[in-house]
Design an enzyme around this catalytic site. Structure first.
Site, short mmCIF file in Angstrom:
data_model
loop_
_atom_site.label_atom_id
_atom_site.label_comp_id
_atom_site.label_asym_id
_atom_site.label_seq_id
_atom_site.Cartn_x
_atom_site.Cartn_y
_atom_site.Cartn_z
N SER A 259 -4.38 8.34 5.57
CA SER A 259 -2.93 8.59 5.62
C SER A 259 -2.58 10.07 5.79
O SER A 259 -1.64 10.41 6.51
CB SER A 259 -2.26 8.03 4.37
N VAL B 110 -6.30 0.39 5.05
CA VAL B 110 -5.04 0.74 5.69
C VAL B 110 -4.55 2.01 5.01
O VAL B 110 -4.90 2.26 3.86
CB VAL B 110 -4.00 -0.39 5.56
N CYS C 270 0.81 -1.23 0.00
CA CYS C 270 0.00 0.00 0.00
C CYS C 270 0.85 1.28 0.00
O CYS C 270 1.64 1.52 0.90
CB CYS C 270 -0.92 0.01 1.22
N1 LIG Z 1 -7.59 7.69 1.35
C1 LIG Z 1 -6.99 6.56 2.01
C2 LIG Z 1 -6.71 5.50 0.97
C3 LIG Z 1 -6.14 4.22 1.61
C4 LIG Z 1 -6.35 3.02 0.69
O1 LIG Z 1 -6.97 3.12 -0.39
N2 LIG Z 1 -5.86 1.87 1.16
C5 LIG Z 1 -6.07 0.66 0.40
C6 LIG Z 1 -4.78 -0.13 0.26
S1 LIG Z 1 -3.56 0.78 -0.63
C7 LIG Z 1 -7.02 -0.24 1.16
O2 LIG Z 1 -6.91 -0.40 2.35
N3 LIG Z 1 -7.95 -0.87 0.44
C8 LIG Z 1 -8.82 -1.83 1.00
C9 LIG Z 1 -10.22 -1.67 0.53
O3 LIG Z 1 -10.55 -0.63 -0.09
O4 LIG Z 1 -11.03 -2.58 0.78
C10 LIG Z 1 -5.72 6.99 2.74
O5 LIG Z 1 -5.11 7.98 2.30
O6 LIG Z 1 -5.38 6.38 3.76
#
Ligand SMILES: N[C@@H](CCC(=O)N[C@@H](CS)C(=O)NCC(=O)O)C(=O)O
Length: 229
Positions: free
Chosen positions: A71, A54, A14
């Site tokens: 994040s 995450v 990620c």
């Molecule tokens: N806007 C979020 C985006 C985080 C994100 O998209 N994480 C992804 C992995 S890179 C995730 O956890 N995806 C799981 C899902 O959407 O089910 C941030 O900045 O933390």
């Protein structure tokens, strides 16, 4: 969760996790990581992650940790609470502009998600053009480097280290030309790759894991490799 130190709930690939890890490292903060499988999210994770994503940052506090999600929010919290070098400019106007470029980096990550997972050639081409356009926009914004805002590594750099990392693998597969004619972006990319906080934000098996991810998605990007071979 009940942590003794700041704990970053992570996934191996990620890029949003990586930016939090980079900020923690830049600030010299000791932290632990807990990795989860996003394809089989554990119940404890679903209970504490409002969006099921995450990174999370677990902050030790009394009986149960305080959980931060998103994040950018995590990075801002670290900037406000931890020692180490400031990663945002002191000037409010400049700081707001940097936050804008962080968002710009997130929009590139959204394009990259489609670029790396689509099976569809036309969609891949659309995303190639979107990415090339955004990197050209960055070329206009960058100064003499080596980092986004000059000599000092900043929060925008923490966002873009993980962005550029994708291309380290992609370029072993085929020549995309996406950075052609963009010397400042290319130099910035190299400076970020050499930064220890960026280099150590992922494990040594990052590229193998990313390759496995592309294969599981049967990504069009892999057919470019066959075409180029
Ligand atoms: N806007 C979020 C985006 C985080 C994100 O998209 N994480 C992804 C992995 S890179 C995730 O956890 N995806 C799981 C899902 O959407 O089910 C941030 O900045 O933390």
């Amino acid at each position: 969760m009940h942590s003794k130190v700041l704990t970053l709930v992570s996934h191996y690939l990620c890029p949003y996790v990586q930016r939090a890890s980079i900020v923690l490292s830049e600030k010299g903060v000791a932290f632990e990581r807990t990795y989860i499988d996003l394809a089989a999210k554990p119940d404890w994770f679903l209970r504490i992650s409002p969006l099921g994503k995450v990174p999370l940052l677990a902050v030790p506090r009394g009986r149960a940790d305080a959980i931060l999600f998103e994040s950018a929010v995590i990075c801002e919290y670290l900037e406000e609470t931890q020692g180490g070098p400031a990663l945002h400019p002191a000037d409010p106007l400049l700081r707001a502009r940097h936050r804008g470029w962080m968002e710009f980096g997130s929009s590139i990550l959204a394009d990259l998600w489609v670029y790396e997972t689509t099976k569809d050639e036309a969609q891949f081409e659309v995303k190639w053009r979107a990415l090339a356009q955004k990197f050209a926009t960055l070329e206009e914004e960058l100064g003499d480097g080596p980092y986004f805002a000059g000599d000092r590594f900043c929060m925008v750099d923490a966002v873009f280290g993980p962005v550029f990392r994708y291309f380290d693998l992609f370029e072993t597969l085929f020549e995309s030309g996406i950075f052609d004619g963009l010397p400042r972006v290319q130099a910035w990319r190299l400076a970020l790759a050499a930064r220890p906080s960026v280099a150590t934000a992922v494990g040594e098996d990052y590229q193998e894991r990313l390759m496995g991810f592309l294969q599981r998605h049967d990504a069009h990007l892999l057919t470019r490799r066959r075409a180029a071979a």
